[in-house]
Design a protein around this motif. Structure first.
Motif, PDB file in Angstrom:
ATOM      1  N   CYS A  35       8.430  -3.156  -1.316  1.00  0.00           N
ATOM      2  CA  CYS A  35       9.331  -2.878  -2.420  1.00  0.00           C
ATOM      3  C   CYS A  35      10.608  -2.211  -1.911  1.00  0.00           C
ATOM      4  O   CYS A  35      10.533  -1.211  -1.202  1.00  0.00           O
ATOM      5  CB  CYS A  35       8.635  -1.979  -3.435  1.00  0.00           C
ATOM      6  N   CYS A  38      10.853   1.638  -3.835  1.00  0.00           N
ATOM      7  CA  CYS A  38       9.968   2.758  -3.543  1.00  0.00           C
ATOM      8  C   CYS A  38       9.254   2.589  -2.207  1.00  0.00           C
ATOM      9  O   CYS A  38       8.558   3.489  -1.764  1.00  0.00           O
ATOM     10  CB  CYS A  38       8.951   2.936  -4.670  1.00  0.00           C
ATOM     11  N   ASP A  40       6.843   0.619  -1.483  1.00  0.00           N
ATOM     12  CA  ASP A  40       5.435   0.260  -1.569  1.00  0.00           C
ATOM     13  C   ASP A  40       5.186  -1.028  -0.787  1.00  0.00           C
ATOM     14  O   ASP A  40       5.895  -2.018  -0.947  1.00  0.00           O
ATOM     15  CB  ASP A  40       5.030   0.067  -3.033  1.00  0.00           C
ATOM     16  N   CYS A  57       5.926  -4.656  -8.428  1.00  0.00           N
ATOM     17  CA  CYS A  57       5.501  -3.499  -7.664  1.00  0.00           C
ATOM     18  C   CYS A  57       4.539  -2.684  -8.517  1.00  0.00           C
ATOM     19  O   CYS A  57       4.862  -2.287  -9.626  1.00  0.00           O
ATOM     20  CB  CYS A  57       6.705  -2.656  -7.256  1.00  0.00           C
ATOM     21  N   CYS A  60       6.192   1.429  -8.642  1.00  0.00           N
ATOM     22  CA  CYS A  60       7.332   1.833  -9.477  1.00  0.00           C
ATOM     23  C   CYS A  60       7.590   0.843 -10.609  1.00  0.00           C
ATOM     24  O   CYS A  60       8.546   0.984 -11.345  1.00  0.00           O
ATOM     25  CB  CYS A  60       8.586   2.009  -8.623  1.00  0.00           C
TER      26      CYS A  60
HETATM   27 ZN   LIG Z   1       8.195  -0.117  -5.957  1.00  0.00          ZN
END
Ligand SMILES: [Zn+2]
Length: 84
Positions: A35, A38, A40, A57, A60
């Protein structure tokens, strides 16, 4: 010298395997980038609408590009991966 005709015998196809297709066909060759917001590392590809795919995601809740209608998981993943 007489010509001899050789008959080709068709060999039976061996090793024909059919992969069991699940409900969601996700091309394993396409990796989903982390992501961009964030970081991720494990966003998921999801069918957010009928025939419309987007990367989402789980952390977030960002939803990837889909407004122009990504009609396959692979397209959606490629669009997501360019969005860095
Ligand atoms: Zn994210």
């Amino acid at each position: 010298m007489a010509k001899q005709r050789e008959s080709d015998r068709a060999a039976p196809a061996s090793g024909a395997e059919e992969s069991a297709a699940g409900d969601v066909a996700i091309p394993a060759a396409v990796a989903i980038a982390p992501c961009p917001f964030c970081g991720d590392g494990d966003p998921a590809i999801d069918e957010i609408d009928s025939g419309i795919w987007a990367v989402c995601c789980n952390d977030c809740r960002t939803i990837g590009p889909h407004t122009d209608g990504k009609h396959s998981a692979e397209q959606a993943i490629e669009a997501w991966n360019r969005r860095t």
